[in-house]
Design a protein around this motif. Structure first.
Motif, mmCIF file in Angstrom:
data_model
loop_
_atom_site.group_PDB
_atom_site.id
_atom_site.type_symbol
_atom_site.label_atom_id
_atom_site.label_comp_id
_atom_site.label_asym_id
_atom_site.label_seq_id
_atom_site.Cartn_x
_atom_site.Cartn_y
_atom_site.Cartn_z
ATOM 1 N N GLY A 22 0.829 -1.283 -0.039
ATOM 2 C CA GLY A 22 0.354 0.017 -0.266
ATOM 3 C C GLY A 22 0.830 1.126 0.270
ATOM 4 N N ASN A 23 0.202 2.275 -0.526
ATOM 5 C CA ASN A 23 0.798 3.624 0.193
ATOM 6 C C ASN A 23 0.663 4.164 1.086
ATOM 7 N N ILE A 24 1.821 4.468 2.169
ATOM 8 C CA ILE A 24 1.931 5.154 3.334
ATOM 9 C C ILE A 24 2.758 6.561 3.362
ATOM 10 N N THR A 25 2.798 6.984 4.644
ATOM 11 C CA THR A 25 3.677 8.214 4.531
ATOM 12 C C THR A 25 4.734 7.937 5.363
ATOM 13 N N VAL A 26 5.991 8.388 5.486
ATOM 14 C CA VAL A 26 6.686 8.493 6.590
ATOM 15 C C VAL A 26 6.961 9.508 6.904
ATOM 16 N N GLY A 27 6.893 9.863 7.750
ATOM 17 C CA GLY A 27 6.646 11.332 8.557
ATOM 18 C C GLY A 27 6.020 12.465 7.389
ATOM 19 N N GLY A 28 4.685 12.043 7.005
ATOM 20 C CA GLY A 28 4.677 12.626 5.398
ATOM 21 C C GLY A 28 4.824 12.797 4.777
ATOM 22 N N LEU A 29 6.023 12.226 4.714
ATOM 23 C CA LEU A 29 6.815 12.092 2.659
ATOM 24 C C LEU A 29 5.342 10.900 2.606
ATOM 25 N N ARG A 30 5.837 10.354 1.194
ATOM 26 C CA ARG A 30 4.784 9.573 0.605
ATOM 27 C C ARG A 30 5.587 8.704 0.637
ATOM 28 N N ALA A 31 5.055 7.360 0.524
ATOM 29 C CA ALA A 31 6.195 6.102 0.385
ATOM 30 C C ALA A 31 5.232 4.934 0.772
ATOM 31 N N ARG A 32 5.818 3.456 0.235
ATOM 32 C CA ARG A 32 4.950 2.800 -0.202
ATOM 33 C C ARG A 32 6.086 1.588 0.596
ATOM 34 N N LEU A 33 4.067 0.710 1.006
ATOM 35 C CA LEU A 33 4.827 -0.889 1.982
ATOM 36 C C LEU A 33 4.202 -1.999 1.562
ATOM 37 N N PHE A 34 5.454 -2.588 1.575
ATOM 38 C CA PHE A 34 5.107 -4.314 0.975
ATOM 39 C C PHE A 34 5.857 -5.017 1.959
ATOM 40 N N ARG A 35 4.415 -6.100 1.820
ATOM 41 C CA ARG A 35 5.388 -7.159 3.239
ATOM 42 C C ARG A 35 5.412 -8.258 2.530
ATOM 43 N N ILE A 36 6.553 -8.354 2.090
ATOM 44 C CA ILE A 36 7.454 -9.584 1.771
ATOM 45 C C ILE A 36 8.883 -9.577 1.960
ATOM 46 N N SER A 37 9.046 -11.538 1.648
ATOM 47 C CA SER A 37 10.192 -11.640 2.373
ATOM 48 C C SER A 37 11.644 -12.474 1.655
ATOM 49 N N PHE A 38 12.247 -12.207 1.221
ATOM 50 C CA PHE A 38 12.902 -12.868 0.349
ATOM 51 C C PHE A 38 14.181 -13.818 1.374
ATOM 52 N N SER A 39 14.101 -13.410 2.839
ATOM 53 C CA SER A 39 14.903 -13.489 3.501
ATOM 54 C C SER A 39 13.855 -15.058 4.093
ATOM 55 N N GLY A 40 12.797 -14.890 5.057
ATOM 56 C CA GLY A 40 11.615 -16.117 5.367
ATOM 57 C C GLY A 40 11.618 -15.709 6.999
ATOM 58 N N GLU A 41 12.045 -14.443 7.115
ATOM 59 C CA GLU A 41 12.153 -13.402 8.169
ATOM 60 C C GLU A 41 9.998 -12.070 8.206
ATOM 61 N N LEU A 42 9.482 -12.399 9.475
ATOM 62 C CA LEU A 42 8.443 -11.507 8.867
ATOM 63 C C LEU A 42 9.687 -10.042 8.097
ATOM 64 N N ALA A 43 9.146 -9.466 7.171
ATOM 65 C CA ALA A 43 9.561 -8.590 6.396
ATOM 66 C C ALA A 43 8.697 -7.656 5.862
ATOM 67 N N TYR A 44 9.351 -6.466 5.596
ATOM 68 C CA TYR A 44 9.473 -5.743 4.765
ATOM 69 C C TYR A 44 9.546 -5.002 3.569
ATOM 70 N N GLU A 45 9.448 -4.348 2.736
ATOM 71 C CA GLU A 45 10.066 -3.237 1.975
ATOM 72 C C GLU A 45 9.477 -2.494 1.935
ATOM 73 N N ILE A 46 9.823 -1.596 2.502
ATOM 74 C CA ILE A 46 9.894 0.042 2.161
ATOM 75 C C ILE A 46 10.483 0.737 1.088
ATOM 76 N N ALA A 47 9.705 1.833 0.879
ATOM 77 C CA ALA A 47 9.855 2.576 -0.718
ATOM 78 C C ALA A 47 9.500 4.107 -0.151
ATOM 79 N N VAL A 48 10.418 5.179 -0.344
ATOM 80 C CA VAL A 48 10.043 6.377 0.008
ATOM 81 C C VAL A 48 11.067 7.395 -1.876
ATOM 82 N N PRO A 49 10.873 8.467 -1.755
ATOM 83 C CA PRO A 49 11.478 8.929 -3.195
ATOM 84 C C PRO A 49 13.197 8.987 -2.994
ATOM 85 N N THR A 50 13.676 8.823 -4.211
ATOM 86 C CA THR A 50 15.531 8.268 -3.500
ATOM 87 C C THR A 50 15.961 9.261 -3.218
#
Lengths: 94, 978
Positions: free
Chosen positions: B775-803
């Protein structure tokens, strides 16, 4: 080589990526065609010494896929079309 | 030494003196000199040793065709081997050295080769050094290389810069002799954009070397006047020191401009050389002609050169090559040399003219029907033996001999598209044939038009034709002498060696040997004898070589044919071809958003494609990489680890048909994916092999975000555009690559959610943001994206913000999550964790494997058409005993595995027939306390629990292993759903 892009005009071939025979446009429908038909489609290509229609991609440009008619012996390019237009003219849609 | 052989006249600036050294001895010359002309002015004729026989050699030409006078220029990083002294422009402080000699040029120990010449005939090493085979690499080749060689390269880096550039013009004129000048003048006055390029540092071509008048001016002065007019035209670009080296498609030519070769060091900011790519509307080849020798016994002594070169040294450079000179010719042009030399007071002892009849030269001993049959003089010519028409022999004491066997048009560029030159008996030479490069016209001597008048006329007419003009300038009056030649290729006399190709030491005998062994085609002749190879590419030798072969085989010259010329026209330095693509600039790094942070920590980086990624981040006290990697893995699985995954390809896919489009390009289904969810996708090539994988999220009904592997980011995007434009042109779907728009970090481990909860503005509890949520989320008001996916097999997220916020996000996560002891892990720990989980990556996605091989066969949906679906069902790819992905663990926990090792049954011999498959990836698992690996094993799915051997003969590995499920850690996946 210089490719006369239908939208962007003459561009150096270095900006493009080559794929191959434009007959790749005529992809069979996977729900009706079987392995034999797909095998023909993917692997059986003519390799003419002369005029050849090819797919090129303007990767360092506008990302258009083009169908280029090129003489493989002289490298003379006689026609450059947007692949999308060619595909539609060959009956492709969705 | 004081320029003992310098005479009056010439186009050198006597007001300035240039100092230079050759083999350590100081000499003087003047601006306008070449190294060869300056050495000849100082009485130095011996400039090199020959390739095979180490024969003493001097220059035979005054141009780029030179086969003999190859020298090393400069020193240190600028040392340059195999440079032709005849075109090296003299500058103050130039240091030059002879090459291929030891201990000195005058006494060369390898001169013994000359006495052993019987053993060094054509093809000698093919026959002589055949046995035993193992001796070739270790013994024969090194010895031959040392004995038969040219210059040596420096081991230092070239300190100069090289550049590349692009030019456009209506007309490119190649060569600035009378033909090219007239062509440029015609097109230039008509307002056309013209590039006039010449390899020489002075334009005018042969006019600079002749005494002819053009109009009422000396030819060289006429040329200077035209150059002055051309220089004043804004539509003209005059390029001296610029060799057009190749003709390519659609009017494109390459040219090398030697910007700074004539300077001790390049002036500030200037490159040493530039490789130009010239886009021309039309081009005119006005490359002139090259004089060729006649083969006769011992025709290679210093002091024997082309008659036209003797004349050029006298007229252009004010140098008399010898005190007592003879000329040997089969055509009228040789007579001009005798007359020019006589006019400036050189003692012309005799003209040996192989032709019978015709007018005798006044005031010169002109022997008609005569031939030079031998010469004498070890380090320089002392005398020649002449057989006269009446059969009597006579010896003449001379120290220079000019030889003219006729002139070959420089057709080279015209042949670059495989056009074969045709033989013109009227001038006894090859002229351009048909089907040359489209848009290229040939004029002047290059077209076989040998007189000055014909050069001027055909140059003008070619420009009129090329530029669609109706007329051009009036032609100045100029000589129009016909070519009078009676071919003579070699003098049949005696048993000594008569050189055809001096650079490769190919003699008439070698041609005879080639004929005897049936290498009679010109292509075979070239490769068997090496005729026409190396730096001069046979500019003086090819035609006489094939003419001698024609004589020997009784065929005509047209029947014998000629090899064709390929680019480059003259040698091009590797540095010039590389240009600025050197060192780091050859392949610049792409840096990740966390790069600066990682560098501060002393991270170790690894190149992944163009990316520079963090490999691991050592902590104080860690002395070995495994300590860091093990710690990163353990800390992640214990609490939380962060990894920069920005390098993965990201593609935004939008449109009403986006879901249907993804169903076509992925083997599994995406149109049914709920908004706010992700799914792992498997992408096939049309041939059914796995192309790429990644997770794709649905952000809205008509918007998906796809991720690709780092390696395939570019090719997947290209493929999607292909599918969209070429296969399904009416689908409503748009693509854009956003790889560099988003900085993306993975946060993995039991405390991943606790850490992120301190960062993001929304509720990310398991209920609000479940496994595989997006989903689209915010980080301190900044637009961001969050994905709950895991390559490591752990409880994991990938979080993206403008570069541009990536660096700040990382620092924020580490600071705000400090209570969880977060660590940053690199690609090594990433690899350990994905292998522990049995996730495929580079070693498994090897371009040869199917979904079935990877244990993902069920993902290929048969309910819909997708790329590769049909052909993935081919017989050979669905075999039940085919390769299957398995996990591997050694029975002895201390045993080490090696990726690339092979599976063997216990007791089976280690031969290919018993090969069961191979290990694709291997790591040390700190959780399992031993090496683990993934591999492709034949019928591997039926062998889980069995024991086999892992063998690697190269690594000396042969150890017993257990075949296990590839899901080696937390096989039930409890951790990632936590």
């Amino acid at each position: 080589m210089i490719i006369h892009h239908p939208i962007l005009g003459p561009r150096d071939a270095q900006e493009f990526v080559y794929l191959g025979d434009a007959n790749l446009i005529d992809r069979p429908d996977g729900m009706t065609a079987g392995v034999e038909v797909f095998h023909e489609y993917l692997y059986q290509r003519t390799n003419p010494a002369g005029e050849h229609q090819e797919l090129w991609y303007h990767e360092q440009g506008d990302r258009s896929w083009l169908v280029i008619t090129r003489n493989t012996v002289t490298h003379e390019i006689t026609k450059v079309e947007l692949a999308r237009d060619v595909a539609r003219s060959r009956g492709r849609s969705k | 030494m004081t320029q003992s052989n310098r005479i009056t006249g010439g186009q050198i600036d006597r007001t300035k003196t240039l100092r230079f050294t050759f083999d350590g001895i100081p000499y003087q010359g003047h601006p306008g000199d070449t190294l060869a002309s300056a050495l000849l002015a100082n009485g130095v004729k011996l400039m090199g040793r020959s390739f095979k026989y180490h024969r003493p050699r001097g220059p035979i030409s005054a141009g780029s065709e030179e086969p003999n006078a190859l020298v090393e220029l400069r020193s240190g990083g600028r040392q340059e081997p195999n440079t032709r002294a005849t075109v090296a422009e003299l500058f103050d402080g130039l240091t030059a050295n002879s090459q291929n000699r030891w201990p000195s040029l005058r006494f060369d120990a390898m001169g013994i080769n000359d006495k052993l010449s019987t053993f060094f005939a054509a093809g000698f090493y093919y026959k002589t050094f055949m046995w035993p085979k193992s001796f070739w690499e270790k013994l024969y080749e090194p010895i031959i290389r040392r004995a038969a060689g040219l210059g040596s390269v420096t081991r230092e880096e070239d300190p100069d810069n090289y550049d590349k550039g692009f030019l456009h013009c209506d007309l490119l004129v190649i060569g600035a002799g009378p033909t090219g000048l007239m062509a440029a003048l015609t097109a230039g006055r008509a307002g056309k954009r013209v590039i006039l390029a010449d390899e020489d540092f002075r334009m005018g071509g042969r006019l600079n070397a002749e005494t002819y008048a053009v109009g009422d001016l000396q030819g060289a002065d006429w040329a200077a006047g035209v150059v002055a007019e051309l220089s004043s035209m804004p539509n003209l670009r005059l390029m001296t020191r610029t060799t057009v080296v190749g003709a390519f498609d659609h009017g494109i030519y390459s040219a090398v401009e030697r910007v700074s070769d004539h300077l001790a060091t390049p002036t500030d900011g200037k490159p040493r050389q530039i490789l130009w790519r010239i886009y021309s509307g039309k081009a005119i080849l006005a490359g002139g002609a090259t004089e060729r020798p006649v083969a006769f016994e011992n025709n290679d002594r210093p002091g024997i050169m082309m008659a036209g070169a003797l004349r050029a040294y006298a007229n252009r450079w004010g140098v008399k090559v010898g005190e007592r000179v003879a000329v040997f010719t089969n055509n009228d042009d040789g007579l001009r040399t005798a007359l020019d030399l006589q006019a400036i007071g050189v003692d012309v002892v005799a003209v040996i003219d192989s032709r019978e009849g015709g007018d005798l030269l006044p005031g010169i001993r002109h022997l008609q029907g005569a031939e030079v049959i031998d010469t004498a003089g070890n380090l320089g010519l002392k005398s020649i033996s002449v057989r006269q028409a009446n059969g009597r022999s006579e010896t003449f004491a001379v120290d220079a001999l000019g030889v003219s066997g006729g002139w070959n048009p420089n057709v080279n560029i015209h042949s670059h598209h495989r056009s074969r030159p045709v033989y013109d008996p009227a001038i006894a030479a090859f002229i351009p044939g048909k089907d040359g490069p489209p848009g290229l016209l040939v004029a002047g001597a290059a077209a076989g038009q040998m007189s000055t008048h014909a050069a001027l006329k055909t140059g003008r007419d070619a420009a009129i034709a090329a530029c669609d003009l109706t007329n051009g300038p009036d032609l100045p009056q100029a000589e129009d002498a016909p070519v009078r030649i009676t071919p003579l290729w070699h003098v049949a006399h005696g048993k000594g060696r008569a050189w055809i190709d001096q650079q490769n030491d190919v003699t008439v005998k070698d041609i005879k040997l080639a004929k005897q062994e049936n290498f009679t085609s010109v292509e075979h002749l070239k490769r068997y004898t090496t005729l026409g190879m190396a730096t001069d590419q046979g500019k003086t030798s090819n035609v006489i070589g094939l003419a001698v072969m024609a004589e020997l085989t009784g065929r005509s010259i047209p029947e014998t044919g000629t090899t064709i010329y390929r680019p480059p026209y003259t040698p091009v330095a590797m540095g010039t071809l590389a240009g600025r693509s050197r060192g780091r600039e050859f392949k610049p790094f792409r840096l990740t958003p966390s790069h600066h942070w990682a560098k501060e920590q002393g991270a170790i980086f690894v190149e992944v494609g163009n990316w520079l990624r963090t490999q691991w981040v050592p902590k104080a006290g860690e002395t070995e990489w495994r300590q860091s990697v093990d710690r990163e893995v353990l800390a992640t699985r214990k609490s939380v680890g962060i990894c920069d995954v920005t390098t993965l390809g990201k593609i935004d896919i939008q449109g009403t048909d986006a879901g249907a489009f993804l169903d076509r390009v992925y083997a599994n289904t995406f149109s049914t994916l709920a908004v706010g969810k992700c799914r792992y996708g498997l992408m096939l090539r049309e041939d059914g092999i796995v192309f790429d994988d990644g997770t794709t999220a649905r952000m809205s009904p008509s918007e998906y975000v796809m991720t690709t592997t780092t390696a395939n980011a570019v090719t997947v995007f290209r493929h999607l555009e292909y599918c969209r434009q070429v296969l399904w042109p009416d689908m409503d779907v748009q693509l854009i690559s956003t790889t560099e728009a988003w900085a993306q970090f993975s946060a993995a481990g039991p405390n991943a959610r606790n850490l992120l909860a301190k960062i993001v503005d929304q509720d990310i509890s398991d209920a609000a943001f479940p496994y595989m949520g997006a989903g689209n989320i915010t980080v301190g008001g900044l637009r961001a994206r969050l994905f709950r996916i895991s390559f490591s097999g752990e409880l994991a997220y990938e979080i993206a913000v403008p570069t541009r916020y990536g660096d700040a996000l990382l620092r924020e996560m580490l600071a705000k999550g400090a209570e969880f002891d977060p660590i940053v892990y690199g690609t090594e720990a990433l690899g350990v964790m994905r292998i522990e989980k049995g996730h495929v990556a580079g070693g498994e996605l090897n371009g040869q494997s199917t979904a079935l091989n990877m244990g993902l066969g069920k993902m290929v949906s048969k309910k819909k058409d997708s790329i590769g679906m049909v052909l993935s069902q081919r017989e050979g790819m669905t075999a039940e005993n085919g390769y299957r992905l398995v996990g591997v663990k050694p029975v002895d926990p201390q045993a080490k595995l090696t990726a690339g090792s092979h599976f063997l049954e216990k007791g089976a011999a280690a031969v290919a027939a018993n090969d069961g498959g191979w290990l694709t990836s291997k790591v040390y698992s700190p959780h399992l306390g031993c090496d683990i690996a993934l591999g492709y094993l034949k019928a591997g799915d039926t062998k889980i629990g069995q024991r086999m051997r892992i063998v690697n003969l190269l690594a000396g590995l042969d150890t017993e292993v257990e075949i296990i499920s590839p899901h080696m850690f937390d096989p039930e996946g409890e951790r990632l759903r936590g």
